[in-house]
Design a protein around this motif. Structure first.
Motif, PDB file in Angstrom:
ATOM      1  N   GLU A 127      28.374  16.934  25.638  1.00  0.00           N
ATOM      2  CA  GLU A 127      29.332  18.027  25.870  1.00  0.00           C
ATOM      3  C   GLU A 127      30.632  17.763  25.133  1.00  0.00           C
ATOM      4  OE1 GLU A 127      31.023  21.573  27.283  1.00  0.00           O
ATOM      5  OE2 GLU A 127      28.984  20.910  26.897  1.00  0.00           O
ATOM      6  N   SER A 128      31.060  16.521  25.092  1.00  0.00           N
ATOM      7  CA  SER A 128      32.278  16.162  24.364  1.00  0.00           C
ATOM      8  C   SER A 128      32.120  16.457  22.873  1.00  0.00           C
ATOM      9  CB  SER A 128      32.592  14.681  24.574  1.00  0.00           C
ATOM     10  OG  SER A 128      33.587  14.244  23.691  1.00  0.00           O
ATOM     11  N   LEU A 129      30.984  16.101  22.317  1.00  0.00           N
ATOM     12  CA  LEU A 129      30.729  16.387  20.901  1.00  0.00           C
ATOM     13  C   LEU A 129      30.682  17.890  20.644  1.00  0.00           C
ATOM     14  CD1 LEU A 129      28.018  13.706  20.050  1.00  0.00           C
ATOM     15  CD2 LEU A 129      30.346  13.836  19.128  1.00  0.00           C
ATOM     16  N   ARG A 130      30.033  18.625  21.540  1.00  0.00           N
ATOM     17  CA  ARG A 130      29.954  20.074  21.396  1.00  0.00           C
ATOM     18  C   ARG A 130      31.344  20.692  21.459  1.00  0.00           C
ATOM     19  NH1 ARG A 130      30.187  24.743  23.785  1.00  0.00           N
ATOM     20  NH2 ARG A 130      30.755  23.942  25.825  1.00  0.00           N
ATOM     21  N   MET A 131      32.141  20.263  22.430  1.00  0.00           N
ATOM     22  CA  MET A 131      33.494  20.815  22.572  1.00  0.00           C
ATOM     23  C   MET A 131      34.374  20.436  21.378  1.00  0.00           C
ATOM     24  SD  MET A 131      33.982  22.931  24.930  1.00  0.00           S
ATOM     25  CE  MET A 131      35.766  23.019  24.834  1.00  0.00           C
ATOM     26  N   SER A 132      34.217  19.238  20.879  1.00  0.00           N
ATOM     27  CA  SER A 132      34.993  18.832  19.695  1.00  0.00           C
ATOM     28  C   SER A 132      34.674  19.734  18.515  1.00  0.00           C
ATOM     29  CB  SER A 132      34.702  17.375  19.328  1.00  0.00           C
ATOM     30  OG  SER A 132      35.244  16.513  20.289  1.00  0.00           O
ATOM     31  N   THR A 133      33.393  20.072  18.356  1.00  0.00           N
ATOM     32  CA  THR A 133      32.982  20.972  17.278  1.00  0.00           C
ATOM     33  C   THR A 133      33.573  22.357  17.484  1.00  0.00           C
ATOM     34  OG1 THR A 133      30.939  19.730  16.962  1.00  0.00           O
ATOM     35  CG2 THR A 133      30.974  21.973  16.113  1.00  0.00           C
ATOM     36  N   VAL A 134      33.500  22.864  18.707  1.00  0.00           N
ATOM     37  CA  VAL A 134      34.053  24.191  19.019  1.00  0.00           C
ATOM     38  C   VAL A 134      35.558  24.207  18.760  1.00  0.00           C
ATOM     39  CG1 VAL A 134      34.518  25.815  20.905  1.00  0.00           C
ATOM     40  CG2 VAL A 134      32.239  24.814  20.659  1.00  0.00           C
ATOM     41  N   ILE A 135      36.250  23.188  19.203  1.00  0.00           N
ATOM     42  CA  ILE A 135      37.707  23.105  19.020  1.00  0.00           C
ATOM     43  C   ILE A 135      38.058  23.082  17.536  1.00  0.00           C
ATOM     44  CG2 ILE A 135      39.710  21.578  19.336  1.00  0.00           C
ATOM     45  CD1 ILE A 135      38.302  20.782  22.077  1.00  0.00           C
ATOM     46  N   ASN A 136      37.354  22.257  16.767  1.00  0.00           N
ATOM     47  CA  ASN A 136      37.624  22.171  15.324  1.00  0.00           C
ATOM     48  C   ASN A 136      37.338  23.495  14.621  1.00  0.00           C
ATOM     49  OD1 ASN A 136      38.537  19.502  15.332  1.00  0.00           O
ATOM     50  ND2 ASN A 136      36.474  18.697  15.130  1.00  0.00           N
ATOM     51  N   ASN A 137      36.225  24.138  14.963  1.00  0.00           N
ATOM     52  CA  ASN A 137      35.893  25.438  14.355  1.00  0.00           C
ATOM     53  C   ASN A 137      36.930  26.492  14.729  1.00  0.00           C
ATOM     54  OD1 ASN A 137      33.585  24.516  13.058  1.00  0.00           O
ATOM     55  ND2 ASN A 137      32.228  25.136  14.708  1.00  0.00           N
ATOM     56  N   GLY A 138      37.314  26.518  15.995  1.00  0.00           N
ATOM     57  CA  GLY A 138      38.315  27.485  16.447  1.00  0.00           C
ATOM     58  C   GLY A 138      39.644  27.293  15.731  1.00  0.00           C
ATOM     59  N   PHE A 139      40.054  26.057  15.576  1.00  0.00           N
ATOM     60  CA  PHE A 139      41.315  25.771  14.888  1.00  0.00           C
ATOM     61  C   PHE A 139      41.240  26.204  13.428  1.00  0.00           C
ATOM     62  CE2 PHE A 139      44.233  22.686  12.745  1.00  0.00           C
ATOM     63  CZ  PHE A 139      45.414  23.188  13.259  1.00  0.00           C
ATOM     64  N   LYS A 140      40.120  25.898  12.795  1.00  0.00           N
ATOM     65  CA  LYS A 140      39.928  26.284  11.392  1.00  0.00           C
ATOM     66  C   LYS A 140      40.017  27.799  11.231  1.00  0.00           C
ATOM     67  CE  LYS A 140      36.496  26.109   7.710  1.00  0.00           C
ATOM     68  NZ  LYS A 140      35.105  25.816   7.368  1.00  0.00           N
ATOM     69  N   ILE A 141      39.417  28.518  12.138  1.00  0.00           N
ATOM     70  CA  ILE A 141      39.412  29.980  12.054  1.00  0.00           C
ATOM     71  C   ILE A 141      40.793  30.559  12.361  1.00  0.00           C
ATOM     72  CG2 ILE A 141      38.581  32.060  13.244  1.00  0.00           C
ATOM     73  CD1 ILE A 141      35.808  30.644  13.273  1.00  0.00           C
ATOM     74  N   LEU A 142      41.419  30.114  13.433  1.00  0.00           N
ATOM     75  CA  LEU A 142      42.685  30.727  13.849  1.00  0.00           C
ATOM     76  C   LEU A 142      43.877  30.338  12.975  1.00  0.00           C
ATOM     77  CD1 LEU A 142      42.464  30.655  17.747  1.00  0.00           C
ATOM     78  CD2 LEU A 142      41.901  32.519  16.166  1.00  0.00           C
ATOM     79  N   ARG A 143      43.819  29.212  12.308  1.00  0.00           N
ATOM     80  CA  ARG A 143      44.978  28.822  11.494  1.00  0.00           C
ATOM     81  C   ARG A 143      45.027  29.528  10.143  1.00  0.00           C
ATOM     82  NH1 ARG A 143      43.713  22.707   9.343  1.00  0.00           N
ATOM     83  NH2 ARG A 143      41.895  23.327   8.159  1.00  0.00           N
ATOM     84  N   ASP A 144      43.881  30.030   9.678  1.00  0.00           N
ATOM     85  CA  ASP A 144      43.812  30.719   8.387  1.00  0.00           C
ATOM     86  C   ASP A 144      43.804  32.225   8.617  1.00  0.00           C
ATOM     87  OD1 ASP A 144      43.084  30.639   5.355  1.00  0.00           O
ATOM     88  OD2 ASP A 144      41.613  31.994   6.265  1.00  0.00           O
ATOM     89  N   LYS A 145      44.737  32.919   7.995  1.00  0.00           N
ATOM     90  CA  LYS A 145      44.898  34.354   8.238  1.00  0.00           C
ATOM     91  C   LYS A 145      43.624  35.144   7.955  1.00  0.00           C
ATOM     92  CE  LYS A 145      47.721  38.330   7.184  1.00  0.00           C
ATOM     93  NZ  LYS A 145      48.893  38.857   6.540  1.00  0.00           N
ATOM     94  N   GLN A 146      42.986  34.906   6.830  1.00  0.00           N
ATOM     95  CA  GLN A 146      41.785  35.657   6.481  1.00  0.00           C
ATOM     96  C   GLN A 146      40.655  35.381   7.477  1.00  0.00           C
ATOM     97  OE1 GLN A 146      43.207  38.021   4.508  1.00  0.00           O
ATOM     98  NE2 GLN A 146      41.252  38.059   3.479  1.00  0.00           N
ATOM     99  N   ASN A 147      40.439  34.116   7.807  1.00  0.00           N
ATOM    100  CA  ASN A 147      39.405  33.774   8.783  1.00  0.00           C
ATOM    101  C   ASN A 147      39.713  34.405  10.137  1.00  0.00           C
ATOM    102  OD1 ASN A 147      37.950  32.187   6.968  1.00  0.00           O
ATOM    103  ND2 ASN A 147      38.983  30.313   7.576  1.00  0.00           N
ATOM    104  N   ARG A 148      40.980  34.394  10.505  1.00  0.00           N
ATOM    105  CA  ARG A 148      41.409  34.951  11.794  1.00  0.00           C
ATOM    106  C   ARG A 148      41.173  36.461  11.839  1.00  0.00           C
ATOM    107  NH1 ARG A 148      46.128  32.796  11.710  1.00  0.00           N
ATOM    108  NH2 ARG A 148      47.258  34.538  10.823  1.00  0.00           N
ATOM    109  N   ILE A 149      41.488  37.148  10.751  1.00  0.00           N
ATOM    110  CA  ILE A 149      41.285  38.600  10.705  1.00  0.00           C
ATOM    111  C   ILE A 149      39.801  38.920  10.870  1.00  0.00           C
ATOM    112  CG2 ILE A 149      41.350  40.635   9.207  1.00  0.00           C
ATOM    113  CD1 ILE A 149      44.001  39.522   8.067  1.00  0.00           C
ATOM    114  N   LYS A 150      38.947  38.233  10.124  1.00  0.00           N
ATOM    115  CA  LYS A 150      37.513  38.503  10.219  1.00  0.00           C
ATOM    116  C   LYS A 150      36.998  38.178  11.619  1.00  0.00           C
ATOM    117  CE  LYS A 150      33.031  37.822   8.161  1.00  0.00           C
ATOM    118  NZ  LYS A 150      32.126  36.919   7.520  1.00  0.00           N
ATOM    119  N   TYR A 151      37.411  37.047  12.160  1.00  0.00           N
ATOM    120  CA  TYR A 151      36.985  36.656  13.500  1.00  0.00           C
ATOM    121  C   TYR A 151      37.399  37.707  14.528  1.00  0.00           C
ATOM    122  CZ  TYR A 151      36.995  34.281  18.002  1.00  0.00           C
ATOM    123  OH  TYR A 151      36.798  33.974  19.327  1.00  0.00           O
ATOM    124  N   LEU A 152      38.638  38.149  14.453  1.00  0.00           N
ATOM    125  CA  LEU A 152      39.144  39.109  15.430  1.00  0.00           C
ATOM    126  C   LEU A 152      38.460  40.464  15.277  1.00  0.00           C
ATOM    127  CD1 LEU A 152      40.949  39.477  17.812  1.00  0.00           C
ATOM    128  CD2 LEU A 152      42.895  39.719  16.290  1.00  0.00           C
TER     129      LEU A 152
END
Length: 170
Positions: A46-71
């Motif tokens: 679960e820790s590994l899974r959450m670490s992956t989710v956290i890293n992916n979420g950060f990658k998406i939300l910090r970049d404007k283009q990724n964030r727009i597509k995600y939203l």
């Protein structure tokens, strides 16, 4: 998983980068796999899974283009990978830039490169100025599909310009 909920930040096309980074580091520390080495296998997984989710979420939300597509996808706008196209009118506007880019690739000239970059930047600013009020007025509880499609169009045009910039720089 909703990355906005994960990082406890408001749903928006613009995010507070400092707050996002703070929440990212806090979550990363909380779920870091090293903290779970002596725990049961399920906790480690679960820790590994959450670490992956956290890293992916950060990658998406910090970049404007990724964030727009995600939203947009979060709000129900569909993207068909490899089949999304910008409007024919926009492509006609891009003809001069594409021709200049081809000329530059055949005969690199620093002044031409700067001129092309300036043209791309001007178009990006114009697109941003037109879409900013639309993005600011979105009601995330009851989004207007016409507005979401306008934002999708902006996203696709921005991606096109991003590719032009990458081709010019590399």
């Amino acid at each position: 998983m909703n990355y906005y909920e994960l990082f406890k930040i408001p749903i928006s096309f613009e995010v507070d980068q400092k707050l996002l980074t703070q929440r990212y580091y806090a979550l990363s520390r909380e779920h870091h796999p090293d903290k779970f080495t002596l725990k049961p296998t399920e906790s480690q997984s679960e820790s590994l899974r959450m670490s992956t989710v956290i890293n992916n979420g950060f990658k998406i939300l910090r970049d404007k283009q990724n964030r727009i597509k995600y939203l947009l996808e979060f709000l129900g706008v569909k993207f068909i990978e490899g089949q999304e196209k910008v409007s024919q009118d926009f492509l006609m506007e891009m003809m001069d830039i594409n021709e200049s880019l081809m000329d530059y690739q055949m005969d690199p000239d620093p002044q031409m490169k700067e001129s092309i970059l300036k043209s791309i930047e001007d178009i990006e600013i114009s697109l941003q100025d037109r879409i900013a009020p639309v993005m600011a007025d979105i009601d995330f509880d009851n989004p207007d599909m016409e507005a979401l499609n306008a934002i999708k169009d902006y996203y696709l045009k921005s991606q096109y310009l991003r590719r032009l910039r990458v081709n010019l720089i590399h």
